[in-house]
Scaffold this motif. Structure first.
Motif, mmCIF file in Angstrom:
data_model
loop_
_atom_site.group_PDB
_atom_site.id
_atom_site.type_symbol
_atom_site.label_atom_id
_atom_site.label_comp_id
_atom_site.label_asym_id
_atom_site.label_seq_id
_atom_site.Cartn_x
_atom_site.Cartn_y
_atom_site.Cartn_z
ATOM 1 N N PHE A 89 3.389 73.408 40.236
ATOM 2 C CA PHE A 89 2.566 72.282 39.799
ATOM 3 C C PHE A 89 3.051 70.983 40.441
ATOM 4 O O PHE A 89 2.257 70.195 40.975
ATOM 5 C CB PHE A 89 2.615 72.173 38.271
ATOM 6 N N PHE A 90 4.368 70.775 40.411
ATOM 7 C CA PHE A 90 4.917 69.541 40.977
ATOM 8 C C PHE A 90 4.872 69.547 42.500
ATOM 9 O O PHE A 90 4.572 68.521 43.128
ATOM 10 C CB PHE A 90 6.353 69.334 40.493
ATOM 11 N N ARG A 91 5.166 70.686 43.105
ATOM 12 C CA ARG A 91 5.143 70.744 44.567
ATOM 13 C C ARG A 91 3.738 70.491 45.111
ATOM 14 O O ARG A 91 3.574 69.886 46.171
ATOM 15 C CB ARG A 91 5.687 72.090 45.050
ATOM 16 N N ASP A 92 2.729 70.933 44.372
ATOM 17 C CA ASP A 92 1.348 70.663 44.778
ATOM 18 C C ASP A 92 1.026 69.170 44.718
ATOM 19 O O ASP A 92 0.102 68.698 45.389
ATOM 20 C CB ASP A 92 0.368 71.433 43.886
ATOM 21 N N LEU A 93 1.800 68.434 43.922
ATOM 22 C CA LEU A 93 1.621 66.981 43.829
ATOM 23 C C LEU A 93 2.475 66.238 44.852
ATOM 24 O O LEU A 93 2.435 65.010 44.924
ATOM 25 C CB LEU A 93 1.985 66.495 42.419
ATOM 26 N N GLY A 94 3.268 66.996 45.619
ATOM 27 C CA GLY A 94 4.135 66.373 46.612
ATOM 28 C C GLY A 94 5.505 66.024 46.086
ATOM 29 O O GLY A 94 6.275 65.313 46.742
ATOM 30 N N ILE A 104 10.271 63.019 35.917
ATOM 31 C CA ILE A 104 8.874 62.759 35.550
ATOM 32 C C ILE A 104 8.568 63.333 34.169
ATOM 33 O O ILE A 104 7.872 62.703 33.357
ATOM 34 C CB ILE A 104 7.924 63.357 36.609
ATOM 35 N N ILE A 105 9.092 64.513 33.884
ATOM 36 C CA ILE A 105 8.850 65.136 32.574
ATOM 37 C C ILE A 105 9.408 64.262 31.456
ATOM 38 O O ILE A 105 8.719 63.964 30.471
ATOM 39 C CB ILE A 105 9.479 66.541 32.521
ATOM 40 N N LYS A 125 4.205 58.213 43.284
ATOM 41 C CA LYS A 125 4.361 57.265 44.392
ATOM 42 C C LYS A 125 5.791 56.749 44.473
ATOM 43 O O LYS A 125 6.348 56.587 45.571
ATOM 44 C CB LYS A 125 3.398 56.089 44.220
ATOM 45 N N TYR A 126 6.403 56.494 43.322
ATOM 46 C CA TYR A 126 7.782 55.998 43.305
ATOM 47 C C TYR A 126 8.717 56.971 44.023
ATOM 48 O O TYR A 126 9.524 56.565 44.870
ATOM 49 C CB TYR A 126 8.244 55.788 41.860
ATOM 50 N N TYR A 127 8.610 58.251 43.690
ATOM 51 C CA TYR A 127 9.509 59.232 44.294
ATOM 52 C C TYR A 127 9.186 59.471 45.766
ATOM 53 O O TYR A 127 10.093 59.636 46.591
ATOM 54 C CB TYR A 127 9.455 60.548 43.514
ATOM 55 N N ASP A 129 7.902 57.266 47.827
ATOM 56 C CA ASP A 129 8.395 56.083 48.535
ATOM 57 C C ASP A 129 9.915 56.127 48.665
ATOM 58 O O ASP A 129 10.471 55.741 49.705
ATOM 59 C CB ASP A 129 7.979 54.804 47.798
ATOM 60 N N TYR A 130 10.568 56.586 47.605
ATOM 61 C CA TYR A 130 12.036 56.671 47.626
ATOM 62 C C TYR A 130 12.510 57.594 48.747
ATOM 63 O O TYR A 130 13.402 57.237 49.532
ATOM 64 C CB TYR A 130 12.547 57.181 46.280
ATOM 65 N N TRP A 131 11.907 58.785 48.833
ATOM 66 C CA TRP A 131 12.345 59.750 49.845
ATOM 67 C C TRP A 131 11.945 59.310 51.246
ATOM 68 O O TRP A 131 12.674 59.570 52.214
ATOM 69 C CB TRP A 131 11.788 61.140 49.528
ATOM 70 N N ALA A 132 10.811 58.639 51.375
ATOM 71 C CA ALA A 132 10.399 58.132 52.684
ATOM 72 C C ALA A 132 11.385 57.081 53.183
ATOM 73 O O ALA A 132 11.782 57.081 54.359
ATOM 74 C CB ALA A 132 8.994 57.543 52.603
ATOM 75 N N GLU A 133 11.809 56.196 52.293
ATOM 76 C CA GLU A 133 12.776 55.165 52.663
ATOM 77 C C GLU A 133 14.146 55.779 52.945
ATOM 78 O O GLU A 133 14.837 55.370 53.889
ATOM 79 C CB GLU A 133 12.882 54.120 51.547
ATOM 80 N N SER A 134 14.528 56.770 52.147
ATOM 81 C CA SER A 134 15.805 57.451 52.377
ATOM 82 C C SER A 134 15.814 58.143 53.733
ATOM 83 O O SER A 134 16.808 58.096 54.467
ATOM 84 C CB SER A 134 16.065 58.479 51.271
ATOM 85 N N GLU A 135 14.694 58.783 54.052
ATOM 86 C CA GLU A 135 14.591 59.472 55.341
ATOM 87 C C GLU A 135 14.635 58.472 56.496
ATOM 88 O O GLU A 135 15.261 58.731 57.531
ATOM 89 C CB GLU A 135 13.295 60.279 55.395
#
Length: 250
Positions: A89-94, A104-105, A125-127, A129-135
């Motif tokens: 469920f979560f992976r389908d949401l990215g 999130i839970i 979106k928060y998570y 954005d976090y991983w995009a910035e970390s990467e």
């Protein structure tokens, strides 16, 4: 009497439905989605625990449970294994990291208990954005480190994976084991060095790579081999991650 029963049902329909739904949360039950996960806690936690969690500030409430309740649900609900419906469920949401899933839970539970909109899209979106910035930062760091390596540099192996023998490990622990190579080429896209091994403290060579093998079987990926190694011997040339080598001479 019938009127009283009807009035009670109209006043407390949510409570009655919730009580009926709670029966499905048997031992080892794994929720299937976010709403199901929230309902699980509403059913399984005592009113005292729910109120204690509810009445704390959101960040404090969720962070306090990260290593206790959070770890438990990440393990028991197979978020790390990635094999449960909830994980899918979560992976389908990215959302791919189990820490983010549990976050999130717990955040959504806290908001629901306080009558606040869950805002799932904002949490996602928060998570992301976090991983995009970390990467981005990680890529920047690696590119900067890689730029220090030049063709002709002498580099020393870091033995990040394993040792080919107990003797090699003992010599390395005593600072008597040095494996060195010369850089022959650079690949800035893959951040790899083409190196020729000049020296090793064991004639068997060095463990240049260690990995697990995954294969698709009946539509699912399964680990078919664990900790496979590749050995590089003195005089051989191959491409290797720059992170396995430290510059010792330019």
């Amino acid at each position: 009497m019938n009127k009283k029963i009807l009035v009670l049902f109209l006043i407390f329909p949510t409570l009655l439905i919730s009580q009926n739904d709670c029966g499905k949360f048997i031992e080892k039950y794994i929720p299937t989605d976010l709403n199901d996960a929230i309902a699980f806690f509403e059913c399984k936690w005592s009113e005292e625990n729910l109120n204690e969690f509810k009445n704390k500030e959101e960040q404090k409430a969720t962070s306090e449970l990260h290593f206790g309740t959070g770890r438990s649900l990440r393990n028991n609900w197979k978020l790390w294994a990635g094999t449960s419906e909830l994980s899918k469920f979560f992976r389908d949401l990215g959302i791919n990291h189990p820490d983010d899933m549990s976050g999130i839970i717990l955040t959504s539970l806290h908001r629901k208990l306080n009558g606040i909109e869950i805002k799932l899209d904002n949490q996602i979106k928060y998570y992301k954005d976090y991983w995009a910035e970390s990467e981005r930062k990680e890529t920047e760091r690696k590119n900067k480190e890689f730029s220090e390596y030049k063709i002709g540099d002498i580099v020393e192996f870091t033995f990040d994976y394993d040792f080919v023998s107990k003797k090699q490990e003992e010599k390395w622990m005593d600072d008597k084991c040095y494996a060195t190579a010369i850089i022959q080429d650079l690949n800035s896209e893959k951040l790899e060095l083409k190196i020729k091994l000049k020296k090793s403290c064991d004639p068997k060579g060095i463990v240049i790579l260690k990995y697990d093998v995954w294969e698709e079987i009946d539509g699912k990926y399964e680990k078919t081999a664990e900790d496979k190694i590749e050995i590089m011997k003195k005089g051989e040339t191959r491409w290797s991650s720059y992170e396995l080598w430290d510059i010792v001479e330019k």
